[in-house]
Design a protein around this motif. Structure first.
Motif, short mmCIF file in Angstrom:
data_model
loop_
_atom_site.label_atom_id
_atom_site.label_comp_id
_atom_site.label_asym_id
_atom_site.label_seq_id
_atom_site.Cartn_x
_atom_site.Cartn_y
_atom_site.Cartn_z
N ARG A 9 0.84 -1.20 0.00
CA ARG A 9 0.00 0.00 0.00
C ARG A 9 0.88 1.25 0.00
NH1 ARG A 9 -4.56 -0.46 4.55
NH2 ARG A 9 -5.71 1.01 3.25
N ILE A 13 1.08 5.57 0.93
CA ILE A 13 0.53 6.81 1.51
C ILE A 13 1.20 7.96 0.78
CG2 ILE A 13 0.38 8.27 3.57
CD1 ILE A 13 0.41 5.63 5.21
N GLY A 46 -8.56 2.63 -1.58
CA GLY A 46 -7.72 2.44 -0.39
C GLY A 46 -6.32 1.90 -0.68
N LEU A 96 -3.47 5.96 0.04
CA LEU A 96 -4.14 6.85 1.00
C LEU A 96 -3.54 8.24 0.86
CD1 LEU A 96 -4.10 4.44 4.09
CD2 LEU A 96 -5.97 4.83 2.46
N LEU A 106 -5.44 8.76 10.98
CA LEU A 106 -5.37 7.86 9.83
C LEU A 106 -4.72 6.53 10.24
CD1 LEU A 106 -5.81 7.25 6.85
CD2 LEU A 106 -3.69 8.46 6.32
N GLU A 141 -7.20 4.30 11.80
CA GLU A 141 -8.06 3.67 10.79
C GLU A 141 -7.34 2.51 10.11
OE1 GLU A 141 -10.04 8.02 9.98
OE2 GLU A 141 -9.27 6.93 8.23
N ILE A 142 -6.06 2.70 9.83
CA ILE A 142 -5.27 1.63 9.18
C ILE A 142 -5.17 0.43 10.13
CG2 ILE A 142 -2.92 0.99 8.46
CD1 ILE A 142 -2.62 3.96 7.50
#
Ligand code: FAD
Length: 375
Positions: free
Chosen positions: A232, A234, A342, A345, A368, A371-372
């Motif tokens: 992922r 960011i 998602g 982010l 954040l 939330e992750i």
């Protein structure tokens, strides 16, 4: 190279998220930063005279959030510091935000006393009254005062800072400018006001020192994104750049900084002097007031507002321009971001196209992360 997370940007947003993910989730993070240093806009360094200076303009830490303060305290000690600002008005230096002391700095004592009494009677002591509200006061002298402050302290500064009149800016900006009915001269009234004792860059060095974090400087993530395997991402850079300006560029105001060193211990009596009406620059800040350094010489930052030019690498995007049309354009990018489901982010002042103080950027990153972590 294979990592769990690719984080673009080593400012507050990127660094805090990298630290949380590395230390709390035990996952591997690569932070890619296009500049030659960590710290984002809060970066500081010692200049050729040994003065600790803030490369991207003066940064003063203040917050009401115990959570943010406690979080950062793991990585720095603090030096208490209360910022004070004086505005140059008709040859006098007047405390801002405008407060009861400012009345006495500007007007003859008898008249100042009368205005003080009227302010306290009408609004109460310790109250912050928006200047636009005071412009509608029933009392003629209070209306005069509001007009005076608006014309002499607010209007010129706004035009220089934004190249727009206060009326052309979002009412959320103009509506907030207060008259503070108090003797408190501090620029901020937050519960916690302090500077990192060894500076911001030293603090960022410790935030990013976890064994699960690697930092790659001098690299635009687009140069390496195909060579890295990651789960992922960011992204804390400008959201319009991420999407190749598909909905047009988001406007910013930029600044040019001039650093002047003087061969004397102090140059000005407080941290910042504002110049609403004279000169091309808006303000000068003497860094030693902020950092507490003791040296026989001193360095000032002079700030010249300028238009932002996205195609020119010498111009940095500093302040999102608070106007409705810009917010609408940003919301188009927000919709593009949501389509990525998602996998990428977006967070931070450039990705959210929103002015954040440092504590707000940290709070946003911590939220954040929650939330992750909780899926
Ligand atoms: P940034 O600090 O801007 O970090 C984003 C990083 O991403 C940058 O380092 C950038 O180089 C990097 N990046 C962007 N695109 C790419 C890419 N393609 N590849 C790799 N890297 C990329 N706040 C306060 O609380 N007090 C103050 O006194 C204060 N003074 C300020 C004065 C000025 C002049 C300005 C402009 C801001 C001030 N702020 C202040 C706000 C503070 O700077 C921000 O809160 C903070 O910078 C937000 O951090 P961030 O990580 O979101 O963004």
């Amino acid at each position: 190279m294979k990592v769990d997370w690719l984080i673009v940007g080593a400012g507050f947003t990127g660094a805090v998220l990298a630290e949380r993910i590395a230390s709390q989730l035990d996952q591997k993070v690569l932070v890619v930063e296009k500049r030659n240093h960590i710290g984002g806009n809060a970066y500081d360094y010692y200049n050729e005279h040994g003065v600790l200076v803030h490369k991207y303009g003066p940064h003063i830490f203040h917050t009401n959030s115990k959570k943010v303060r406690d979080y950062l305290s793991q990585f720095t000690e603090w030096r208490p510091y209360y910022h004070r600002v004086l505005a140059s008005v008709e040859g006098k230096l007047v405390p801002v935000p405008f407060n009861l002391n400012s009345l006495y700095a500007l007007f003859p004592p008898k008249y100042a006393e009368r205005l003080e009494e009227k302010l306290i009677c009408t609004y109460g002591f310790g109250v912050k009254v928006p200047i636009l509200k005071m412009k509608e006061a029933k009392d003629e002298e209070l209306r005069f005062l509001a007009d005076y402050i608006y014309k002499n302290i607010f209007y010129g500064y706004t035009i220089k800072q934004w190249e727009l009149t206060p009326e052309e800016l979002d009412p959320s900006v103009t509506g907030r400018v207060p008259v503070y009915i108090s003797r408190d001269d501090r620029y901020f009234q937050d519960t916690y006001q302090a500077m990192p004792k060894q500076g911001y860059t030293a603090m960022f060095g410790r935030i990013l020192s976890h064994k699960n974090i690697k930092v790659l400087l001098n690299t635009d993530y687009r140069e390496i994104v195909r060579e890295i395997r990651f789960n992922r991402m960011i992204y804390t850079g400008p959201i319009d750049v991420y999407f190749d300006y598909m909905h047009g560029s988001l406007p910013y105001r930029s600044l040019r900084f001039e650093f002047l060193t003087f061969d004397r211990e102090w140059q000005q009596e407080v941290g910042t002097l504002n110049y609403p009406n004279e000169y091309d620059f808006t303000r000068t800040t003497e860094l030693k007031h902020l950092t507490g350094q003791r040296l026989p010489w001193t360095t000032l930052i002079v700030e010249y507002p300028q238009a932002y030019q996205p195609e020119n690498i010498n111009f940095e995007p500093y302040y999102p321009i608070p106007r409705e049309e810009n917010r609408l354009r940003y919301s188009l990018y927000e919709k593009e971001a949501a389509k990525l489901g998602g996998s990428v982010l977006f967070a931070g002042r450039l990705a959210d196209y929103k002015y954040y103080n440092m504590d707000q950027a940290v709070a946003r990153a911590l939220k954040l992360f929650e939330e992750i972590a909780h899926g």
